[in-house]
Design a protein around this motif. Structure first.
Motif, mmCIF file in Angstrom:
data_model
loop_
_atom_site.group_PDB
_atom_site.id
_atom_site.type_symbol
_atom_site.label_atom_id
_atom_site.label_comp_id
_atom_site.label_asym_id
_atom_site.label_seq_id
_atom_site.Cartn_x
_atom_site.Cartn_y
_atom_site.Cartn_z
ATOM 1 N N TYR A 130 5.386 5.383 2.224
ATOM 2 C CA TYR A 130 5.571 6.591 3.025
ATOM 3 C C TYR A 130 6.429 6.305 4.251
ATOM 4 O O TYR A 130 7.321 7.098 4.603
ATOM 5 C CB TYR A 130 4.211 7.146 3.462
ATOM 6 N N ALA A 131 6.159 5.153 4.920
ATOM 7 C CA ALA A 131 6.947 4.789 6.109
ATOM 8 C C ALA A 131 8.404 4.513 5.741
ATOM 9 O O ALA A 131 9.331 4.932 6.461
ATOM 10 C CB ALA A 131 6.322 3.567 6.784
ATOM 11 N N ASN A 144 0.829 -1.202 0.000
ATOM 12 C CA ASN A 144 0.000 0.000 0.000
ATOM 13 C C ASN A 144 0.866 1.256 0.000
ATOM 14 O O ASN A 144 2.075 1.199 0.258
ATOM 15 C CB ASN A 144 -0.902 -0.002 1.243
ATOM 16 N N ASN A 145 0.271 2.393 -0.258
ATOM 17 C CA ASN A 145 1.018 3.662 -0.240
ATOM 18 C C ASN A 145 1.614 3.942 1.134
ATOM 19 O O ASN A 145 2.696 4.525 1.245
ATOM 20 C CB ASN A 145 0.100 4.812 -0.654
ATOM 21 N N ARG A 146 0.902 3.522 2.168
ATOM 22 C CA ARG A 146 1.384 3.750 3.534
ATOM 23 C C ARG A 146 2.742 3.082 3.754
ATOM 24 O O ARG A 146 3.587 3.594 4.500
ATOM 25 C CB ARG A 146 0.345 3.223 4.522
ATOM 26 N N PHE A 164 -0.252 -1.536 5.676
ATOM 27 C CA PHE A 164 0.998 -1.549 4.913
ATOM 28 C C PHE A 164 0.910 -2.458 3.688
ATOM 29 O O PHE A 164 1.522 -2.191 2.665
ATOM 30 C CB PHE A 164 2.166 -1.997 5.794
#
Length: 458
Positions: free
Chosen positions: A30-31, A25-27, A165
């Motif tokens: 980003y992390a 996922n995009n999350r 995630f």
């Protein structure tokens, strides 16, 4: 040797399937970007290095936990697409998706349904959060703009937990085909019109019949405009005032919807061609005709007449008409009204009401076909249905401020006036006309049919 290869392949299948169904996922990115940024900062501020290492370790553990939640059980998400038996052309049709969450946690689902290519929509998706061990139904609407077969592809559900995630992909449904028929949903809309001869509908006026009558109904008081031939002299003598016999209209008269499928009918209006508007209207008017105890028939023509359904009032007539209308397709040719007149002479020997759906762009186009139209009107009651150009009507009513706008508005007014001249020219020879916008076609056609029946013209 071959047995070892087979066993190795079998063992590798779950691994391949795992990586095929796993999506990040995009999350997740980003992390990762945040952790990488911490490592970069550690070159300047050395104490940040320990924070970066700890963050990377926590991130790795959380990702593993998230993947285990999604793939640690054989149960998961199950979904099914529920389609209607057929679609109604030009109308909003509902499609249902039944989705079940067999996880023990609340899951967040992104549903991607592969729509037929006719819609040209590749970014369609639905999002829904589903509680643990719950089943939900989700619906969406699609509006087909052409008749034919619509093939749905796969149904895919991308599922993620609260961590978000990773995502797991679930795929369902093989391809399925649904046929799109002329607008049968409009039949329900106009159903009540045909149930009672005194029904009123928006745009439809109840008219007192002043023509010849056929079947006795009642004796009523004479009012101005009644036919003096219908005066009942015995009842007049008893009541000491004029009384007249009132009759019902003759039943089982033939009504044919004749559809021009030439190139002039391919002009679009709000996504639908004029041909499809005519087909939808023909289906509705045929239903009204049958319910009012008349005989309904249809056929189309361009180079030659086709899709002929003889006017009848049997139980299966509407099914025959619907199938015939479904199979009408344009061949982009110039319509031959001479062949149409020849077919009418051969096959339609009883005087009938002919609803001719066509489109004339200019007065010259009408004059070329006028001799055939007049000949048809001698043997039958002909109603020519043709269309306003709604875009020109809008342009005509706009205010003009520049020379170009004045020029455009003048041309629009000229074309609009030509349409009125066409109607006047046809009326001059006793040919009835309906000049209407595509959106008002059905109601105007029904109105004309009821007016003709009320006046006893047929």
């Amino acid at each position: 040797m071959s047995e070892n290869k087979t066993s190795a392949t079998t063992k590798s299948l779950p691994v391949i399937r795992f990586f095929k169904d796993l999506f990040l996922n995009n999350r997740f990115f980003y992390a990762m970007f945040g952790i990488i940024l911490l490592f970069v900062l550690s070159f300047v501020f050395s104490p940040v290095l320990e924070i970066a290492k700890l963050s990377g370790l926590v991130f790795l553990v959380v990702v593993v936990v998230d993947v285990l939640i999604l793939f640690g059980t054989k149960k998961g998400i199950s979904a099914k697409r529920v389609l209607p038996e057929k679609f109604s052309n030009g109308d909003a049709n509902k499609v249902w998706i039944e989705i079940s969450n067999d996880f023990t946690l609340k899951m967040f689902c992104t549903i991607i349904d592969e729509l037929p290519f006719q819609f040209q929509q590749r970014d369609f998706y639905l999002s829904r959060a589903i509680a643990a061990n719950r089943k939900e139904s989700i619906s969406y609407e699609i509006t087909p703009k052409e008749r034919g077969e619509y093939e749905f592809g796969g149904l895919h559900v991308f599922t993620s937990s609260r961590i978000g995630f990773a995502m797991r992909k679930f795929s369902f449904e093989a391809s399925k085909i649904v046929k799109t028929y002329p607008s049968f949903l409009q039949l329900k809309k106009y159903d009540l019109i045909s149930l009672n001869q005194f029904n009123l509908q928006f745009g439809i006026k109840k008219m007192r019949r002043i023509g010849n009558s056929f079947e006795f109904e009642q004796i009523k008081d004479y009012v101005q405009g009644d036919n003096i031939k219908d005066i009942n002299w015995k009842a007049t003598a008893k009541r000491n005032q004029l009384m007249v016999n009132q009759f019902q209209d003759e039943k089982s008269q033939q009504v044919y919807s004749v559809i021009d499928k030439g190139r002039v009918m391919k002009m679009p209006f709000e996504g639908l061609s004029l041909l499809d508007y005519a087909i939808n209207s023909a289906l509705v008017i045929s239903s009204v005709v049958v319910r009012r105890h008349d005989k309904a028939g249809v056929f189309s023509f361009s180079k030659k007449p086709e899709n002929f359904v003889v006017a009848e009032r049997r139980n299966a007539q509407m099914n025959l008409i619907q199938e015939s209308l479904y199979n009408i397709n344009t061949d982009y040719s110039e319509s031959d009204f001479g062949n149409l007149y020849g077919l009418l002479k051969r096959k339609v020997t009883t005087r009938s009401l002919l609803l001719l759906y066509t489109n004339f762009a200019s007065l010259d186009a009408v004059n070329r076909q006028l001799s055939y139209l007049r000949a048809m009107n001698k043997s039958h009651l002909l109603v020519v249905v043709f269309f306003k150009n709604t875009e020109l009507e809008l342009l005509k009513n706009q205010e003009a401020s520049t020379i170009q706008e004045i020029f455009d508005k003048t041309i629009a007014e000229k074309f609009s006036y030509d349409k009125k001249l066409i109607a006047a020219e046809l009326n001059k020879y006793g040919i009835q006309t309906i000049l209407t916008s595509p959106s008002s076609l059905t109601i105007d056609t029904i109105n004309k049919y009821l007016e003709i029946k009320a006046k006893g013209l047929l």
